[in-house]
Scaffold this motif. Sequence first.
Motif, PDB file in Angstrom:
ATOM      1  N   ASP A   1     -13.073 -10.220  -7.649  1.00 57.25           N
ATOM      2  CA  ASP A   1     -13.989 -11.172  -7.032  1.00 57.25           C
ATOM      3  C   ASP A   1     -13.271 -11.997  -5.986  1.00 57.25           C
ATOM      4  O   ASP A   1     -12.157 -12.482  -6.213  1.00 57.25           O
ATOM      5  CB  ASP A   1     -14.585 -12.113  -8.090  1.00 57.25           C
ATOM      6  N   GLY A   2     -13.905 -12.167  -4.823  1.00 57.90           N
ATOM      7  CA  GLY A   2     -13.384 -13.040  -3.779  1.00 57.90           C
ATOM      8  C   GLY A   2     -12.195 -12.472  -3.027  1.00 57.90           C
ATOM      9  O   GLY A   2     -11.835 -11.309  -3.165  1.00 57.90           O
ATOM     10  N   ARG A   3     -11.596 -13.334  -2.249  1.00 55.72           N
ATOM     11  CA  ARG A   3     -10.448 -12.968  -1.407  1.00 55.72           C
ATOM     12  C   ARG A   3      -9.161 -13.015  -2.228  1.00 55.72           C
ATOM     13  O   ARG A   3      -8.949 -13.935  -3.010  1.00 55.72           O
ATOM     14  CB  ARG A   3     -10.354 -13.931  -0.235  1.00 55.72           C
ATOM     15  N   VAL A   4      -8.302 -12.038  -2.025  1.00 53.53           N
ATOM     16  CA  VAL A   4      -6.996 -11.971  -2.680  1.00 53.53           C
ATOM     17  C   VAL A   4      -5.946 -12.487  -1.703  1.00 53.53           C
ATOM     18  O   VAL A   4      -5.978 -12.166  -0.517  1.00 53.53           O
ATOM     19  CB  VAL A   4      -6.684 -10.516  -3.117  1.00 53.53           C
ATOM     20  N   ASP A   5      -5.022 -13.287  -2.200  1.00 50.62           N
ATOM     21  CA  ASP A   5      -3.939 -13.837  -1.385  1.00 50.62           C
ATOM     22  C   ASP A   5      -2.884 -12.753  -1.171  1.00 50.62           C
ATOM     23  O   ASP A   5      -2.049 -12.501  -2.036  1.00 50.62           O
ATOM     24  CB  ASP A   5      -3.342 -15.055  -2.088  1.00 50.62           C
ATOM     25  N   ASP A   6      -2.940 -12.098  -0.015  1.00 55.86           N
ATOM     26  CA  ASP A   6      -2.002 -11.002   0.233  1.00 55.86           C
ATOM     27  C   ASP A   6      -0.559 -11.484   0.360  1.00 55.86           C
ATOM     28  O   ASP A   6       0.377 -10.743   0.068  1.00 55.86           O
ATOM     29  CB  ASP A   6      -2.418 -10.146   1.425  1.00 55.86           C
ATOM     30  N   GLU A   7      -0.355 -12.738   0.735  1.00 51.68           N
ATOM     31  CA  GLU A   7       1.010 -13.291   0.769  1.00 51.68           C
ATOM     32  C   GLU A   7       1.577 -13.349  -0.650  1.00 51.68           C
ATOM     33  O   GLU A   7       2.757 -13.056  -0.873  1.00 51.68           O
ATOM     34  CB  GLU A   7       1.014 -14.694   1.389  1.00 51.68           C
ATOM     35  N   CYS A   8       0.736 -13.710  -1.610  1.00 52.43           N
ATOM     36  CA  CYS A   8       1.156 -13.749  -3.016  1.00 52.43           C
ATOM     37  C   CYS A   8       1.515 -12.347  -3.493  1.00 52.43           C
ATOM     38  O   CYS A   8       2.524 -12.149  -4.161  1.00 52.43           O
ATOM     39  CB  CYS A   8       0.044 -14.339  -3.877  1.00 52.43           C
ATOM     40  N   VAL A   9       0.683 -11.370  -3.137  1.00 51.73           N
ATOM     41  CA  VAL A   9       0.948  -9.982  -3.529  1.00 51.73           C
ATOM     42  C   VAL A   9       2.295  -9.526  -2.967  1.00 51.73           C
ATOM     43  O   VAL A   9       3.109  -8.936  -3.679  1.00 51.73           O
ATOM     44  CB  VAL A   9      -0.190  -9.041  -3.065  1.00 51.73           C
TER      45      VAL A   9
ATOM     46  N   LYS B   1       8.010  -8.110  -3.931  1.00 51.20           N
ATOM     47  CA  LYS B   1       9.425  -8.269  -3.552  1.00 51.20           C
ATOM     48  C   LYS B   1      10.308  -8.636  -4.739  1.00 51.20           C
ATOM     49  O   LYS B   1      11.516  -8.446  -4.684  1.00 51.20           O
ATOM     50  CB  LYS B   1       9.568  -9.289  -2.428  1.00 51.20           C
ATOM     51  N   THR B   2       9.712  -9.121  -5.822  1.00 55.85           N
ATOM     52  CA  THR B   2      10.525  -9.422  -7.007  1.00 55.85           C
ATOM     53  C   THR B   2      10.953  -8.154  -7.738  1.00 55.85           C
ATOM     54  O   THR B   2      11.913  -8.186  -8.503  1.00 55.85           O
ATOM     55  CB  THR B   2       9.793 -10.351  -8.000  1.00 55.85           C
ATOM     56  N   VAL B   3      10.242  -7.048  -7.520  1.00 54.61           N
ATOM     57  CA  VAL B   3      10.613  -5.785  -8.168  1.00 54.61           C
ATOM     58  C   VAL B   3      11.219  -4.784  -7.192  1.00 54.61           C
ATOM     59  O   VAL B   3      11.901  -3.852  -7.603  1.00 54.61           O
ATOM     60  CB  VAL B   3       9.423  -5.132  -8.915  1.00 54.61           C
ATOM     61  N   SER B   4      10.961  -4.969  -5.907  1.00 56.96           N
ATOM     62  CA  SER B   4      11.516  -4.099  -4.881  1.00 56.96           C
ATOM     63  C   SER B   4      11.639  -4.914  -3.591  1.00 56.96           C
ATOM     64  O   SER B   4      10.652  -5.088  -2.877  1.00 56.96           O
ATOM     65  CB  SER B   4      10.618  -2.874  -4.660  1.00 56.96           C
ATOM     66  N   PRO B   5      12.831  -5.411  -3.298  1.00 48.08           N
ATOM     67  CA  PRO B   5      13.008  -6.322  -2.158  1.00 48.08           C
ATOM     68  C   PRO B   5      12.662  -5.736  -0.790  1.00 48.08           C
ATOM     69  O   PRO B   5      12.420  -6.478   0.144  1.00 48.08           O
ATOM     70  CB  PRO B   5      14.492  -6.686  -2.223  1.00 48.08           C
ATOM     71  N   GLU B   6      12.605  -4.413  -0.676  1.00 51.92           N
ATOM     72  CA  GLU B   6      12.382  -3.783   0.631  1.00 51.92           C
ATOM     73  C   GLU B   6      10.910  -3.502   0.919  1.00 51.92           C
ATOM     74  O   GLU B   6      10.548  -2.481   1.490  1.00 51.92           O
ATOM     75  CB  GLU B   6      13.190  -2.499   0.725  1.00 51.92           C
ATOM     76  N   VAL B   7      10.037  -4.433   0.567  1.00 52.19           N
ATOM     77  CA  VAL B   7       8.602  -4.281   0.811  1.00 52.19           C
ATOM     78  C   VAL B   7       8.337  -4.370   2.317  1.00 52.19           C
ATOM     79  O   VAL B   7       8.856  -5.253   2.995  1.00 52.19           O
ATOM     80  CB  VAL B   7       7.802  -5.374   0.076  1.00 52.19           C
ATOM     81  N   THR B   8       7.539  -3.437   2.824  1.00 53.88           N
ATOM     82  CA  THR B   8       7.081  -3.521   4.205  1.00 53.88           C
ATOM     83  C   THR B   8       5.565  -3.676   4.190  1.00 53.88           C
ATOM     84  O   THR B   8       4.886  -3.212   3.276  1.00 53.88           O
ATOM     85  CB  THR B   8       7.465  -2.270   5.025  1.00 53.88           C
TER      86      THR B   8
END
Length: 145
Positions: A31-39, A44-51
């Motif tokens: 429901d609603g908008r998801v905070d993509d910055e939070c995602v 990045k806590t499990v894989s620092p090389e997120v793009t």
Amino acid sequence: MNLPILPSAIAVLLLSACDPGVHVGWEKDFDGRVDDECVERALKTVSPEVTRTTYVSEGSRGFPRGTVVTQFNYPDPVTHNGYSLDVALLSNGKTHLVHEWSKIGTDIPAEEQAQILPLLHRANKAVVMACGLSFMGSPPEVGPG
């Protein structure tokens, strides 16, 4: 808006013309908008090389044609397998998430799933803890694509 085409996406498209793809992962509407910055922070806590990239959906994976999708790609720090989490706000006000690992082929044997699922589970747990988004109650699906 012109969005870049990723070299890896082009390679997958070219290869998929010859061989089908298969994936294991989750798909869910929230429901609603998801905070993509939070995602992104959670991944990045499990894989620092997120793009992070964006693309316009052609009408697949639960994203209607023309939907602008934010995609997070991340490697397994140990095996270097690639994973993705796609997120987009839909016209009905819900946000659609697809979190998966995929490859060219038609099958993901149990031994291979045992290698790839742990990071997917850790990433899901990080997203739950940081953002409150849970795939709880839905087992990972294996299917084409």
